[in-house]
Design an enzyme around this catalytic site. Structure first.
Site, PDB file in Angstrom:
ATOM      1  N   ASP A  23       0.778  -1.242   0.000  1.00  0.00           N
ATOM      2  CA  ASP A  23       0.000   0.000   0.000  1.00  0.00           C
ATOM      3  C   ASP A  23       0.817   1.304   0.000  1.00  0.00           C
ATOM      4  OD1 ASP A  23      -1.928  -1.940   0.195  1.00  0.00           O
ATOM      5  OD2 ASP A  23      -2.720  -1.316   2.132  1.00  0.00           O
ATOM      6  N   LYS A 128      -6.665  -4.793  -2.989  1.00  0.00           N
ATOM      7  CA  LYS A 128      -7.273  -5.489  -1.850  1.00  0.00           C
ATOM      8  C   LYS A 128      -8.275  -4.582  -1.143  1.00  0.00           C
ATOM      9  CE  LYS A 128      -3.540  -4.448   1.484  1.00  0.00           C
ATOM     10  NZ  LYS A 128      -4.310  -3.489   2.250  1.00  0.00           N
ATOM     11  N   CYS A 161      -2.075  -2.559   7.835  1.00  0.00           N
ATOM     12  CA  CYS A 161      -2.083  -3.488   6.693  1.00  0.00           C
ATOM     13  C   CYS A 161      -0.852  -4.386   6.621  1.00  0.00           C
ATOM     14  CB  CYS A 161      -2.278  -2.704   5.401  1.00  0.00           C
ATOM     15  SG  CYS A 161      -3.955  -2.023   5.312  1.00  0.00           S
TER      16      CYS A 161
HETATM   17  N1  TIU Z   1      -2.625   0.314   4.328  1.00  0.00           N
HETATM   18  C1  TIU Z   1      -3.064   0.532   5.565  1.00  0.00           C
HETATM   19  O1  TIU Z   1      -2.357   0.329   6.535  1.00  0.00           O
HETATM   20  N2  TIU Z   1      -4.357   1.064   5.701  1.00  0.00           N
HETATM   21  C2  TIU Z   1      -4.749   1.856   6.737  1.00  0.00           C
HETATM   22  O2  TIU Z   1      -5.911   2.260   6.809  1.00  0.00           O
HETATM   23  N3  TIU Z   1      -3.809   2.206   7.648  1.00  0.00           N
HETATM   24  C3  TIU Z   1      -3.941   3.076   8.679  1.00  0.00           C
HETATM   25  O3  TIU Z   1      -2.999   3.178   9.477  1.00  0.00           O
HETATM   26  N4  TIU Z   1      -5.020   3.810   8.793  1.00  0.00           N
END
Ligand code: TIU
Length: 220
Positions: A23, A128, A161
């Protein structure tokens, strides 16, 4: 290959290992995206970009498999349950129009991986809808089809994530390594705690190591 790691050395075979970058999207790293609408200071995450890019480039030079994930929802939000969309009191929710397009929606400018780490031909990109990279995705079959046994993780955020994906991977039988300086959280204390949780109890979820350990092995 064997590299110095915590709590003990991590062994892997390059052709049986994938580099998984979680991400690294504008939505989390640049102002105006999902991360900022949740009330976070996104500048913290930008610090890991150079180290992450160095590992990606070294991995590519060795011909290793690269997998990028993106947290992304369908434009009709059919894959975004209210339990996710309604959390917090953000200025903009998932699907709302923001300065980089609709928040956390596939195909929007803000949903793309940042330029410095953009996928190249031959690399796998997994969209995802959840926090874990295995939930409701084709990741497991991509890995199985290539005989992958170990995963090296980088990306954001450490305790959301990245950690969720590592736990999913560990339950599916993969040995997992997280590169300490190639992952970041909006909350430094959460990053530190997540790293400790992952490697505690004899690497109960996986190993952690500085990227220099891996680079030394790749370039040695
Ligand atoms: N990619 C991921 O970690 N999504 C989140 O929403 N992370 C947060 O820390 N909010």
């Amino acid at each position: 290959m064997q590299i110095i790691a915590n709590p003990f050395p991590f062994e892997f075979q390059l052709d049986r290992t994938a580099l998984v970058i979680i991400d690294m999207q504008r939505d989390f790293i640049e102002p105006g995206g999902f991360g900022e609408t949740l009330g976070n200071d996104v500048s913290l995450l930008q610090a890991i970009v150079p180290a992450t890019q160095a590992v990606l480039q070294a991995w590519r030079r060795r011909g290793g498999l690269v997998i990028h994930t993106r947290e992304a929802h369908r434009p009709d939000l059919a894959d975004c349950p209210p339990a996710k969309r309604n959390r917090g009191t953000p200025a903009l929710r998932i699907g709302d129009e923001g300065p980089m397009g609709r928040i956390l929606i596939a195909g929007e400018p803000g949903n793309q991986i940042i330029e410095a780490l953009a996928p190249i031909e031959g690399e796998i990109v997994i969209d995802k809808p959840g926090k874990g990279a295995f939930y409701a995705t084709g990741l497991q079959s991509e890995l199985r089809g290539r005989g992958i046994r170990s995963l090296v993780f980088m990306g954001v955020t450490t305790e959301v994530c990245v950690q969720t994906s590592m736990r999913e991977a560990n339950d599916r039988g993969y040995d997992c390594l997280l590169l300490e300086d190639c992952t970041e959280s909006y909350f430094p204390a959460f990053k530190a705690a997540a790293l400790e949780m992952i490697r505690a109890q004899g690497a109960i979820v996986g190993w952690t190591a500085p990227s220099a350990s891996l680079l030394a092995a790749l370039e040695g």
